[in-house]
Design an enzyme around this catalytic site. Structure first.
Site, PDB file in Angstrom:
ATOM      1  N   LYS A 269       0.000  -3.990  -3.018  1.00  0.00           N
ATOM      2  CA  LYS A 269       1.368  -3.669  -2.687  1.00  0.00           C
ATOM      3  C   LYS A 269       2.163  -4.961  -2.791  1.00  0.00           C
ATOM      4  O   LYS A 269       1.846  -6.041  -2.298  1.00  0.00           O
ATOM      5  CB  LYS A 269       1.725  -3.048  -1.288  1.00  0.00           C
ATOM      6  CG  LYS A 269       1.074  -1.357  -1.168  1.00  0.00           C
ATOM      7  CD  LYS A 269       1.422  -0.987   0.197  1.00  0.00           C
ATOM      8  CE  LYS A 269       0.946   0.192   0.457  1.00  0.00           C
ATOM      9  NZ  LYS A 269       1.919   1.100  -0.209  1.00  0.00           N
ATOM     10  N   ARG A 343      -4.932  10.274   0.263  1.00  0.00           N
ATOM     11  CA  ARG A 343      -5.648  11.632  -0.283  1.00  0.00           C
ATOM     12  C   ARG A 343      -6.894  11.648  -0.523  1.00  0.00           C
ATOM     13  O   ARG A 343      -7.505  12.586  -0.532  1.00  0.00           O
ATOM     14  CB  ARG A 343      -4.950  11.925  -1.563  1.00  0.00           C
ATOM     15  CG  ARG A 343      -4.707  11.042  -2.792  1.00  0.00           C
ATOM     16  CD  ARG A 343      -3.587  11.146  -3.763  1.00  0.00           C
ATOM     17  NE  ARG A 343      -2.435  10.614  -3.202  1.00  0.00           N
ATOM     18  CZ  ARG A 343      -1.328  10.717  -4.219  1.00  0.00           C
ATOM     19  NH1 ARG A 343      -1.266  11.227  -4.987  1.00  0.00           N
ATOM     20  NH2 ARG A 343      -0.159  10.000  -3.836  1.00  0.00           N
TER      21      ARG A 343
HETATM   22  N1  BES Z   1       0.650   4.396   2.695  1.00  0.00           N
HETATM   23  C1  BES Z   1       1.421   4.557   1.661  1.00  0.00           C
HETATM   24  C2  BES Z   1       2.554   5.494   1.909  1.00  0.00           C
HETATM   25  C3  BES Z   1       3.461   5.112   3.002  1.00  0.00           C
HETATM   26  C4  BES Z   1       4.917   4.415   2.557  1.00  0.00           C
HETATM   27  C5  BES Z   1       3.269   5.001   4.131  1.00  0.00           C
HETATM   28  C6  BES Z   1       5.833   4.119   3.206  1.00  0.00           C
HETATM   29  C7  BES Z   1       4.319   4.758   5.185  1.00  0.00           C
HETATM   30  C8  BES Z   1       5.595   4.150   4.705  1.00  0.00           C
HETATM   31  C9  BES Z   1       0.566   5.374   0.552  1.00  0.00           C
HETATM   32  O1  BES Z   1      -0.834   5.080   0.768  1.00  0.00           O
HETATM   33  C10 BES Z   1       0.916   4.985  -0.489  1.00  0.00           C
HETATM   34  O2  BES Z   1       0.901   3.722  -0.825  1.00  0.00           O
HETATM   35  N2  BES Z   1       1.353   5.735  -1.491  1.00  0.00           N
HETATM   36  C11 BES Z   1       2.020   5.571  -2.933  1.00  0.00           C
HETATM   37  C12 BES Z   1       1.486   6.481  -3.695  1.00  0.00           C
HETATM   38  C13 BES Z   1       1.541   6.231  -4.986  1.00  0.00           C
HETATM   39  C14 BES Z   1       0.550   5.056  -5.670  1.00  0.00           C
HETATM   40  C15 BES Z   1       1.264   7.512  -6.060  1.00  0.00           C
HETATM   41  C16 BES Z   1       3.449   5.206  -2.627  1.00  0.00           C
HETATM   42  O3  BES Z   1       4.002   6.163  -1.981  1.00  0.00           O
HETATM   43  O4  BES Z   1       4.015   4.644  -3.356  1.00  0.00           O
HETATM   44 ZN    ZN Z   2      -1.579   3.450  -0.528  1.00  0.00          ZN
END
Ligand code: BES
Ligand code: ZN
Ligand code: ZN
Length: 490
Positions: A269, A343
């Site tokens: 990230k 997931r």
């Molecule tokens: N933990 C994140 C989602 C999240 C975002 C939680 C903001 C709390 C606050 C999740 O694991 C994630 O990174 N999701 C990605 C999915 C994408 C790679 C398809 C996302 O939402 O960008």
């Molecule tokens: Zn994630």
């Protein structure tokens, strides 16, 4: 400790009495309170408007040494949330002045046209949830929670509502416990440590707690879960908590996402999205804390909760984008993005729950997608379900507790976005749009339980700003929602 008291049985003088006052009409039934309110309104700076406040000391014949009057605005706007906010704000104010006790005058049901149950439950929630400080990692402790809070009601209401008060306090303590776990930084809550914290909190209750270690997770073939944890130095765990009721007719499984830190893995990230990722175990925190509360509430339903705990990190051992793994269900998954890790741990926990317990109902709670925050903002959770009645129960519990859940669709048509060229399914959608929906659809491909709901709490799990009854950080969203939903599902 929160208790319902009446002025009749209170023989010692109250140190601090807080009275909510409306600008347009009297909302209290007690004669003494009405007199006090009249007195307060003789001062031009106080008329009961929102945000107004006045403190009067040593009033003649008063029941309290110090009376704080707080304006609520027009009585028409009085509802559960305004009362919760009022109590939360008042508690914070009392903490700032270093009071150790406070009493709150509850408005009268007839005068307000609101049910006593709603008034008292909301006031207790606001007071209990507001009476919380997270300062473990700060040298200077500015605030400390009050030791005793009394809600002043008419004498006839003390006994009939005592059970409601107790119940509300127990559920709110669950919310506070979840907040505390969420606020702990990731270097102090690796999966093994968090599992221990959860087991410790659940011990001594009417619950059965088992933690699966890495070796056991391998023996069980939970390869999707293991793939996420591969890059981390801290091994994964799965905590299973069982609650049983001898008159239960149904069995509900709860699944909570427990990523103790989500760096994104090899799909690291960027700054701006990574620093808050200690909250990525909020689903597990809410689930575990709700179980601890229901062990005391004792609803007539069997519940088993599953908390897969992992840390998602990049390293030479980490799972790579493009890797294919065989999940516990037997389906192969092409991991195209290591940041879509929630997931992966959820599907193995879902299959494990189904294989071992074949539940009738399943609810998973997860900070699953940023897309859900884009869709619904930071206060509202996304609710996905294959069962209208289950969705309605969850929505109603959300409305009652101000943990709003908005139903989102699960369109079959979008399933093709998850088709992989070389595995049974891929872990991200091939479209950049509708990410909360495609994440839910991914989960649905692994669910066999007839009644299933998925709650995406990525938005409301945490908050940047301190509000009336919740400080900055974890909100504990989901605990009150789950407790009320389970009670309604018996
Ligand atoms: N933990 C994140 C989602 C999240 C975002 C939680 C903001 C709390 C606050 C999740 O694991 C994630 O990174 N999701 C990605 C999915 C994408 C790679 C398809 C996302 O939402 O960008
Ligand atoms: Zn994630
Ligand atoms: Zn995540």
């Amino acid at each position: 400790m929160i208790a319902l008291k009446s002025f009749d049985d209170e023989n010692k003088t109250i140190e601090t009495l807080v009275i909510p006052v409306c600008s347009n009409k009297e909302i209290h039934g007690d004669k003494q309170i009405i007199q006090l309110n009249k007195k307060a309104k003789t001062f031009p700076e106080f008329s009961g408007k929102k945000e107004e406040e006045i403190t009067l000391y040593d009033l003649p014949k008063s029941v309290a040494k110090r009376v704080i009057f707080m304006g609520l605005g027009e009585s028409g706007q009085l509802n559960g949330e305004t009362l919760r906010a009022f109590c939360g704000k008042a508690i914070r104010r009392c903490m700032k002045d270093k009071f150790s006790t406070a009493a709150f005058a509850a408005p009268d049901s007839k005068k307000t046209g609101r049910a006593t149950e709603l008034i008292l439950e909301s006031m207790i929630q606001g007071a209990c949830l507001g009476n919380d400080v997270f300062d473990v990692y700060q040298g200077k402790k500015d605030l400390s929670p009050l030791k005793n809070i009394d809600i002043m009601v008419s004498d006839k209401d003390v006994k009939p509502f005592a059970a409601l008060a107790k119940k509300t306090e127990i559920v709110c303590q669950g919310t506070l416990l979840a907040r505390e776990w969420i606020n702990i930084p990731s270097n102090h809550k690796q999966p093994e440590k968090l599992a221990k914290m959860i087991s410790k909190a659940a011990s001594g209750k009417d619950l059965d707690v088992v933690t699966l270690n890495e070796k056991e997770l391998k023996q069980e073939n939970m390869n999707a879960l293991l793939a996420v944890s591969e890059g981390s130095q801290s091994p994964p765990r799965m905590v299973v908590i069982k609650y049983r009721h001898e008159k239960a007719k149904k069995h509900a499984a709860l699944i909570g996402k427990g990523v103790t830190f989500d760096s994104g893995g090899i799909n690291l990230k960027p700054s701006g999205s990574i620093e808050d990722m200690k909250v990525d175990m909020s689903g597990a925190a809410a689930t575990a804390a709700a179980m601890i509360a229901i062990a005391t509430l004792k609803p007539k339903i069997n519940v088993t909760a599953f908390m897969p705990l992992v840390e998602n990190m990049p390293s030479g051992n980490a799972t790579r984008p493009g890797d294919i793994i065989k999940s516990l269900s037997g389906k192969t998954v092409e991991i195209l993005n290591t940041d879509a890790e929630g997931r992966l741990i959820l599907i193995d926990a879902i299959t494990y729950a189904e294989k071992k317990y074949a539940p009738d109902i399943m609810i998973d709670v997860a900070t699953l997608t940023g897309a859900c925050v884009v869709a619904l903002g930071e206060k509202i959770a996304g609710l996905f379900s294959n069962d209208d009645a289950l969705a309605a129960v969850i929505q109603a519990a959300g409305e009652k507790n101000n943990e709003p859940c908005w139903r989102m669709p699960l369109p079959d048509e979008y399933k093709e976005l998850l088709k992989s060229e070389c595995a049974d399914i891929q872990n991200i959608s091939s479209s950049r749009w509708g990410g909360a929906i495609t994440a839910a659809l991914f989960l649905s491909e692994f669910v066999e339980t007839p009644r299933w709901a998925h709650i995406d709490i990525a938005g409301p799990a945490s908050t940047k700003k301190c509000a009336s009854y919740c400080g900055a950080g974890g909100t504990g969203f989901g605990v009150r929602l789950l407790c009320d939903s389970l009670e309604a599902l018996v």
